[in-house]
Design a protein around this motif. Structure first.
Motif, short mmCIF file in Angstrom:
data_model
loop_
_atom_site.label_atom_id
_atom_site.label_comp_id
_atom_site.label_asym_id
_atom_site.label_seq_id
_atom_site.Cartn_x
_atom_site.Cartn_y
_atom_site.Cartn_z
N PHE A 1 -56.12 4.87 -80.02
CA PHE A 1 -56.60 4.16 -81.22
C PHE A 1 -57.77 3.25 -80.88
N ARG A 2 -57.69 2.56 -79.77
CA ARG A 2 -58.78 1.67 -79.37
C ARG A 2 -60.08 2.45 -79.17
N THR A 3 -59.96 3.68 -78.69
CA THR A 3 -61.15 4.49 -78.44
C THR A 3 -61.73 5.07 -79.72
N GLU A 4 -60.87 5.63 -80.57
CA GLU A 4 -61.32 6.36 -81.76
C GLU A 4 -61.48 5.46 -82.99
N ARG A 5 -60.63 4.45 -83.12
CA ARG A 5 -60.64 3.49 -84.24
C ARG A 5 -60.68 4.14 -85.62
N PRO A 6 -59.73 5.01 -85.95
CA PRO A 6 -59.60 5.44 -87.35
C PRO A 6 -59.14 4.25 -88.18
N ASP A 7 -59.21 4.36 -89.50
CA ASP A 7 -58.75 3.26 -90.35
C ASP A 7 -57.24 3.06 -90.22
N ALA A 8 -56.53 4.15 -90.02
CA ALA A 8 -55.08 4.07 -89.84
C ALA A 8 -54.62 5.26 -89.00
N GLN A 9 -53.59 5.01 -88.20
CA GLN A 9 -52.99 6.10 -87.43
C GLN A 9 -51.48 5.95 -87.51
N ILE A 10 -50.81 7.06 -87.81
CA ILE A 10 -49.36 7.03 -87.97
C ILE A 10 -48.71 7.95 -86.95
N LEU A 11 -47.46 7.65 -86.62
CA LEU A 11 -46.67 8.51 -85.75
C LEU A 11 -45.71 9.33 -86.60
N LEU A 12 -45.58 10.61 -86.28
CA LEU A 12 -44.67 11.48 -87.00
C LEU A 12 -43.72 12.16 -86.03
N THR A 13 -42.56 12.52 -86.53
CA THR A 13 -41.62 13.31 -85.75
C THR A 13 -40.80 14.18 -86.69
N LYS A 14 -40.37 15.33 -86.23
CA LYS A 14 -39.57 16.23 -87.06
C LYS A 14 -38.14 15.71 -87.14
N VAL A 15 -37.59 15.72 -88.36
CA VAL A 15 -36.23 15.25 -88.58
C VAL A 15 -35.45 16.27 -89.39
N ALA A 16 -34.14 16.21 -89.27
CA ALA A 16 -33.28 17.16 -89.98
C ALA A 16 -33.17 16.83 -91.46
N ASP A 17 -33.19 15.53 -91.81
CA ASP A 17 -33.03 15.12 -93.20
C ASP A 17 -34.20 14.23 -93.61
N PRO A 18 -35.31 14.81 -94.06
CA PRO A 18 -36.49 14.01 -94.41
C PRO A 18 -36.29 13.09 -95.62
N THR A 19 -35.25 13.31 -96.41
CA THR A 19 -35.06 12.49 -97.61
C THR A 19 -34.75 11.03 -97.28
N SER A 20 -34.43 10.75 -96.03
CA SER A 20 -34.09 9.38 -95.63
C SER A 20 -35.30 8.62 -95.09
N PHE A 21 -36.48 9.24 -95.07
CA PHE A 21 -37.63 8.64 -94.42
C PHE A 21 -38.88 8.74 -95.30
N GLY A 22 -39.93 8.05 -94.86
CA GLY A 22 -41.25 8.34 -95.38
C GLY A 22 -41.70 9.66 -94.78
N VAL A 23 -42.26 10.54 -95.60
CA VAL A 23 -42.58 11.91 -95.16
C VAL A 23 -44.07 12.16 -95.32
N ALA A 24 -44.67 12.83 -94.34
CA ALA A 24 -46.10 13.15 -94.38
C ALA A 24 -46.31 14.63 -94.65
N GLU A 25 -47.33 14.92 -95.46
CA GLU A 25 -47.76 16.29 -95.70
C GLU A 25 -49.12 16.48 -95.03
N LEU A 26 -49.24 17.51 -94.19
CA LEU A 26 -50.48 17.78 -93.47
C LEU A 26 -51.14 19.04 -94.01
N ASP A 27 -52.47 19.11 -93.91
CA ASP A 27 -53.15 20.35 -94.29
C ASP A 27 -53.17 21.30 -93.10
#
Length: 355
Positions: free
Chosen positions: A121-147
């Protein structure tokens, strides 16, 4: 770069433990979950840390102090009510200033730390960077959609019909661009200012929002099942160290840490396990993936895959497993009721009763 650590929530999923203790201070391998996060922040080279606190502020401040034990300088930021992650950013504006920052949820646990992510992040400096991980039950979390190119196109908080199985891990990195976003959004149907909405605001305005999908271990330690699983994971890395006393009639098998002042008497300990300072284990079996905190007593009992907090006593109980036992708890056998049979028998009956 600064860090913002969120340690305010009520921890309703860990009740009754969190009726009397902050959820971020429930121990994993005899060390509070929050401490692992602060250590990860320090290892990433971040020294200025704002800790957002709520109704358990006094307990958090007593445990963390000024942060010097972790190699950081801590500023406490009171939050009267838990009104969402974006709200935490708003009330921390003065502390954050115009610096980039990492926002870290104090009850999250990530194996391997965040140093690589922060360096990127320090090198690239996007406006925001998030961490994602695969989960069995996404309804319990914030979920990301990628293109198809892996770019973040949409975020949704605890959706009923998730568009992916990629959940947001409780670590976010931001430039000062996020401050405009958190002030532009409205409260969600939960009445909170959601950080997912703020990030979506940035996406909608074509700001640079990136994601990193982690394959390593991550847990939100918000419930007992996850706490026990994180405890298991950490104990698997514990080195064998016997600083307390173990008598000749006891047996230590595998990776077991016995802290100074602890006594093991006529007992069997199978690691990985941690036995805290001044704890007595007598005539008992402590099985794998168990952490027993300081000043406990376990006598004539069996326990495994459990977390026992400071000052608890377990006497004459067989068998305890997959349990979280709070501070100064007393566990003893229930009194035995005399067995009896109550009968209403008709004439000429024949009855067989096992004695």
């Amino acid at each position: 770069m600064k860090a913002l650590v969120l340690s305010g929530g009520a921890g309703t999923r860990l009740r009754p433990i969190t009726h009397t203790s902050a959820k971020q201070l429930v121990p994993v391998a005899n060390k509070p979950v929050l401490f692992y996060g602060l250590e990860a922040i320090a290892e990433a080279g971040i020294t200025e840390v704002g800790v957002v606190v709520g109704e358990t502020a006094a307990e958090i401040e007593e445990a963390v102090g000024d942060g010097s034990r972790f190699g950081v300088k801590v500023t406490y930021i009171p939050q009267e009510r838990p009104l969402g992650l974006a709200h935490a950013v708003i009330i921390s504006r003065e502390f954050l200033g115009e610096d980039d920052f990492v926002m870290y949820l104090g009850d999250n646990f990530i194996v391997g730390g965040i140093s690589g992510l922060v360096d990127e992040f320090r090198t690239e400096r996007p406006d925001a960077q998030i961490l994602l991980t695969k989960v069995a039950d996404p309804t319990s979390f914030g979920v990301a959609e990628l293109d198809t190119a892996g770019r973040v196109v949409a975020l949704e908080e605890k959706p009923e019909r998730p568009k992916s199985d990629l959940a947001l891990v409780g670590v976010y990195l931001f430039t000062p661009a996020v401050h405009e976003a958190v002030r532009a959004i409205e409260p969600s149907r939960r009445g909170e200012l959601e950080i997912t909405h703020a990030i979506q605001w940035l996406i909608d305005r074509r700001r640079d929002v990136r994601s990193t999908t982690i394959a390593g271990y991550w847990k939100d330690t918000g419930n007992v099942t996850d706490m026990l699983e994180v405890n298991r994971s950490v104990l698997e890395t514990v080195d064998c160290r016997i600083d307390g006393s173990v008598d000749e009639s006891s047996e230590i098998i595998g990776r077991v840490c016995v802290e100074a002042g602890a006594r093991i008497v006529n007992s069997r300990i199978v690691g990985p396990a941690v036995i805290g300072h001044s704890t007595l284990i007598s005539g008992s079996y402590v099985g794998p993936f168990t952490s027993v905190a300081d000043g406990c007593r376990i006598e004539d009992s069996e326990i495994e895959y459990s977390i026992v907090l400071r000052g608890a006593s377990i006497t004459g109980v067989r068998r305890i497993e997959a349990s979280l036992i709070g501070r100064d708890v007393e566990v003893t056998p229930a009194p035995r009721n005399p067995s009896s049979h109550r009968l209403v028998l008709g004439d000429h009956s024949k009855v067989q009763i096992s004695s």
